[in-house]
Design an enzyme around this catalytic site. Structure first.
Site, mmCIF file in Angstrom:
data_model
loop_
_atom_site.group_PDB
_atom_site.id
_atom_site.type_symbol
_atom_site.label_atom_id
_atom_site.label_comp_id
_atom_site.label_asym_id
_atom_site.label_seq_id
_atom_site.Cartn_x
_atom_site.Cartn_y
_atom_site.Cartn_z
ATOM 1 N N ASP A 107 37.423 -12.957 -115.841
ATOM 2 C CA ASP A 107 36.350 -11.958 -115.727
ATOM 3 C C ASP A 107 35.403 -12.000 -116.918
ATOM 4 O O ASP A 107 34.780 -10.995 -117.254
ATOM 5 C CB ASP A 107 36.950 -10.549 -115.580
ATOM 6 N N LYS A 158 44.688 -3.481 -127.313
ATOM 7 C CA LYS A 158 44.171 -2.119 -127.137
ATOM 8 C C LYS A 158 44.540 -1.243 -128.348
ATOM 9 O O LYS A 158 45.298 -0.277 -128.250
ATOM 10 C CB LYS A 158 44.699 -1.489 -125.837
ATOM 11 N N ASP A 218 32.863 -9.056 -120.852
ATOM 12 C CA ASP A 218 33.927 -8.869 -119.862
ATOM 13 C C ASP A 218 33.331 -7.980 -118.770
ATOM 14 O O ASP A 218 32.893 -6.867 -119.057
ATOM 15 C CB ASP A 218 35.115 -8.183 -120.557
HETATM 16 N N1 GDD Z 1 47.881 -14.225 -112.391
HETATM 17 C C1 GDD Z 1 47.721 -13.026 -112.932
HETATM 18 N N2 GDD Z 1 48.764 -12.127 -112.860
HETATM 19 N N3 GDD Z 1 46.557 -12.699 -113.529
HETATM 20 C C2 GDD Z 1 46.436 -11.462 -114.069
HETATM 21 C C3 GDD Z 1 47.478 -10.503 -114.030
HETATM 22 C C4 GDD Z 1 48.694 -10.865 -113.372
HETATM 23 O O1 GDD Z 1 49.645 -10.090 -113.284
HETATM 24 N N4 GDD Z 1 47.052 -9.382 -114.662
HETATM 25 C C5 GDD Z 1 45.799 -9.634 -115.080
HETATM 26 N N5 GDD Z 1 45.425 -10.889 -114.722
HETATM 27 C C6 GDD Z 1 44.139 -11.532 -115.007
HETATM 28 C C7 GDD Z 1 42.949 -10.684 -114.569
HETATM 29 O O2 GDD Z 1 42.570 -11.034 -113.235
HETATM 30 C C8 GDD Z 1 41.897 -11.068 -115.588
HETATM 31 O O3 GDD Z 1 41.168 -12.211 -115.188
HETATM 32 C C9 GDD Z 1 42.696 -11.439 -116.825
HETATM 33 O O4 GDD Z 1 44.038 -11.659 -116.400
HETATM 34 C C10 GDD Z 1 42.665 -10.344 -117.904
HETATM 35 O O5 GDD Z 1 43.054 -9.111 -117.337
HETATM 36 P P1 GDD Z 1 42.201 -7.790 -117.542
HETATM 37 O O6 GDD Z 1 42.875 -6.712 -116.788
HETATM 38 O O7 GDD Z 1 40.771 -8.040 -117.301
HETATM 39 O O8 GDD Z 1 42.471 -7.515 -119.094
HETATM 40 P P2 GDD Z 1 41.572 -6.731 -120.150
HETATM 41 O O9 GDD Z 1 40.150 -6.998 -119.947
HETATM 42 O O10 GDD Z 1 42.020 -5.306 -120.187
HETATM 43 O O11 GDD Z 1 42.069 -7.385 -121.542
HETATM 44 C C11 GDD Z 1 42.149 -8.786 -121.691
HETATM 45 O O12 GDD Z 1 40.864 -9.350 -121.885
HETATM 46 C C12 GDD Z 1 40.181 -8.935 -123.090
HETATM 47 C C13 GDD Z 1 38.869 -9.663 -123.138
HETATM 48 O O13 GDD Z 1 38.078 -9.280 -122.102
HETATM 49 C C14 GDD Z 1 43.043 -9.085 -122.899
HETATM 50 O O14 GDD Z 1 43.273 -10.477 -122.917
HETATM 51 C C15 GDD Z 1 42.388 -8.627 -124.200
HETATM 52 O O15 GDD Z 1 43.192 -9.022 -125.308
HETATM 53 C C16 GDD Z 1 41.019 -9.253 -124.334
HETATM 54 O O16 GDD Z 1 40.360 -8.790 -125.518
HETATM 55 MG MG MG Z 2 39.029 -7.947 -118.470
#
Ligand code: GDD
Ligand code: MG
Length: 371
Positions: A107, A158, A218
């Site tokens: 994303d 977080k 993001d």
């Molecule tokens: N296969 C799989 N299985 N993918 C997953 C799962 C799962 O269970 N859970 C989440 N994802 C994928 C989501 O589709 C997304 O592309 C990515 O992993 C990150 O998940 P998000 O839910 O978007 O996380 P976030 O935005 O809260 O936090 C993450 O991204 C940040 C940067 O945008 C973390 O990696 C943070 O550390 C980072 O700063």
């Molecule tokens: Mg994200």
């Protein structure tokens, strides 16, 4: 070099837009977001891509097939229950063929230079390199502290306000040496951010941060999704806008019809067969999907409308998102972060405001909601 894209998340913060499509298939300026990611990878000569999926995988598979039409080779690996970010990559291990791999959160809109990041990873002989980007408020991300040589000393997912020591965060692109996956348990939920990364740091493993100052976003909330459109349409990141430029700052798809009395102030992107009726105003940034009708005297500004929606006369849409196949009746106002799911019918005179979210396929009788 292979790449794994994590696309298994449920896109909770983007509901109701992600009820029918997974986050990576949400259109960004009339093209599925993941299609842009695929183009970006191909541009960096990464053509062997594994998708780690869980939520609504069929929507992605139907669009991309084996990837051939998009110039890449795609492998789909679907988890039965969410395995988390690390578990999701562990789950594709049987399909990995090299010692080094790229992993992408699915994303992220970015122009990060993958070649430069890989050179950095190799120079440092890192086991893991995490891309970093500065943000104003790290609390929604993974905070990353490094020493002067960019070796990571701390990773706090977080963080609380009192834990903020830097503005650098995990930007969601990783290079991993495959051997680190031996620390990730198979078949069970685990996250890089709360599991593997802190564990590797505790063990003193060479984990580095590659800080880049290009474009980064993001897209995972309605506000960020709107911001992505604003930035793409303003040219802040290179992104092909479907359609032909018709007037200054306005792109229109095939067979789009714009009434001569309509007022369009770019940047505006119109999909195929869009009809803009008399006296309508489209004030950019605005994106209108294929087959939409923008009714007479309506006003659309800083808004995203997905394909097949009809906007009635004198309706006003400002800083909002309307899903696919909706009917927005006359004199409706939608504003300030409101999100309407697919196939809704919003009766005349309703006023949707203040981040209200309407679930897909709902009908609002006329004058039901006002603020
Ligand atoms: N296969 C799989 N299985 N993918 C997953 C799962 C799962 O269970 N859970 C989440 N994802 C994928 C989501 O589709 C997304 O592309 C990515 O992993 C990150 O998940 P998000 O839910 O978007 O996380 P976030 O935005 O809260 O936090 C993450 O991204 C940040 C940067 O945008 C973390 O990696 C943070 O550390 C980072 O700063
Ligand atoms: Mg994200």
């Amino acid at each position: 070099m292979q790449a794994v894209i994590l696309v298994g998340g449920e896109g909770t913060r983007l509901r109701p837009l992600t009820v029918n499509v997974p986050k990576p298939m949400m259109p960004v300026v009339n093209r599925p977001f993941l299609e842009h990611v695929v183009d970006y990878l191909r541009g960096h000569r990464i053509t062997d891509v594994i998708l780690s999926m869980g939520y609504r995988p069929a929507v992605i598979e139907q669009y991309f097939g084996d990837g051939r039409d998009f110039g890449i080779r795609l492998t789909y690996v679907v988890e039965q229950s969410p395995l988390g970010t690390a578990g999701g990559v562990k789950n594709v291990e049987p399909y990995l063929d090299g010692d080094t791999l790229f992993v992408f959160n699915g994303d992220i809109l970015t122009d990060l230079d993958l070649g430069a990041m890989l050179a950095f990873h190799r120079e440092r002989q890192a086991q893991v390199t995490i891309s970093l980007t500065p943000v104003e408020d790290p609390t929604a991300y993974g905070l990353v502290e490094t020493d002067a040589s960019r070796r990571i000393t701390q990773f706090i997912e977080k963080p609380g306000r009192d834990q903020i020591t830097t503005n650098l965060i995990n930007a969601g692109t990783y290079i991993l040496q495959r051997e680190v996956l031996s620390h990730v348990p198979a078949g069970t939920y685990s996250m890089f951010e709360r599991g593997l990364f802190p564990l590797l740091l505790e063990r003193g493993a060479p984990v580095y941060g590659y800080a880049a100052d290009g474009y980064w976003l993001d897209i995972g909330t309605p506000a960020k999704y709107l911001a992505a459109h604003r930035d793409v349409l303003a040219g802040r990141i290179a992104w092909p806008i479907p359609g032909e430029p018709v007037i200054d700052g306005v792109w229109a798809g095939r067979d789009a019809v714009i009434d001569p009395t309509a007022r369009l102030v770019g940047p505006v992107a119109l999909g195929d067969r869009v009809r803009v009726e008399a006296g309508a105003q489209l004030i950019g940034p605005a994106t209108v999907g294929d087959d939409c009708v923008i009714g007479a005297e309506s006003t659309i500004e800083d808004a995203i409308i997905w394909a097949g929606s009809q906007i009635g006369p004198r309706a006003t849409l400002r800083r909002c998102v309307v899903g696919a196949g909706c009917t927005i009746h006359a004199d409706v106002a939608i504003a300030n972060g409101a999100v309407v799911g697919d196939h809704c019918s919003i009766g005349s005179g309703n006023r949707l405001d203040q981040n209200i979210r309407v679930w897909p396929s709902r009908t609002l009788e006329p004058q039901t909601i006002t603020f």
